[in-house]
Scaffold this motif. Sequence first.
Motif, PDB file in Angstrom:
ATOM      1  N   ASN A 107       4.984   4.572   0.549  1.00 43.22           N
ATOM      2  CA  ASN A 107       4.625   4.079   0.000  1.00 43.22           C
ATOM      3  C   ASN A 107       4.345   3.351  -0.511  1.00 43.22           C
ATOM      4  O   ASN A 107       3.231   2.484  -1.836  1.00 43.22           O
TER       5      ASN A 107
ATOM      6  N   GLU B 137      -3.086   5.247   0.806  1.00 41.51           N
ATOM      7  CA  GLU B 137      -3.367   5.657   2.000  1.00 41.51           C
ATOM      8  C   GLU B 137      -4.897   4.962   2.183  1.00 41.51           C
ATOM      9  O   GLU B 137      -5.315   4.960   3.709  1.00 41.51           O
ATOM     10  N   GLU B 138      -5.715   3.941   1.835  1.00 39.68           N
ATOM     11  CA  GLU B 138      -7.132   3.903   1.973  1.00 39.68           C
ATOM     12  C   GLU B 138      -6.686   1.925   2.224  1.00 39.68           C
ATOM     13  O   GLU B 138      -7.413   1.822   2.761  1.00 39.68           O
TER      14      GLU B 138
END
Length: 236
Positions: A182, A186-187
């Motif tokens: 984390n 994701e991007e």
Amino acid sequence: MRNVRHRNLVPVITTCSSDCIRAFVLQYMPNGSLENWLYKEESHLNLLQRVSIMLDVAVAIEYVHRGHNTTIVHCYLKPANVLFDEDMMAQVGDFGISKILAVSKSMAHTETLGTLGYIAPEYGSEGIVSTSGDIYSYGIMLMEVLAARRPTDEEIFNENLDLREWIRRAFPRIMMEVVDANLFPEEEQITSKSEICIASMVDLALDCTKKTPGSRITMKDVVKRLKKIKNGFLEA
């Protein structure tokens, strides 16, 4: 403690004392604790946020070690005791088992210990409290913040390791395999500047958690190195 004021310390409003309770009354922190942000599924902190948080914590501890007229050893550093105000500024709280060192002494003896996994080796073996003990706890917390693994993590214990040794074995060759996924949304691409930042923070954490108190760096050095790491990350 009511006289100790710093932007990265939870303000002590007053104290309560009776036959049943002895407690500090602290200012309410609306955004919860670092522990919640590390382990709740809906809460995520990116790499820059974690660097900034740990710098705020280091600045706070440097202040109680060196910036006040008496030396205060926190003795209870862990993510649950790092809280966030309405602006998400990190503030260190829970000085309930802290020790105030006499001007003429650099350490004290105690039977009061902190939390398993964060306690410096000399606390358990000799009951010695010093500023170096806080630095050890800080180093363990820094590893936890990067990996999102508690010092008492069952998977690590099942390998007959502690958190420090687990991190040390991964460093630097497979470091990116053990950090918290984390850290990177994701991007967001994992870049060389991210890897350099993480490696520098792990190296710092290992220097904080050396076995003997005298071999550890000071919190002043921690602040200096973290500022350099943060600035390098922002400039890259």
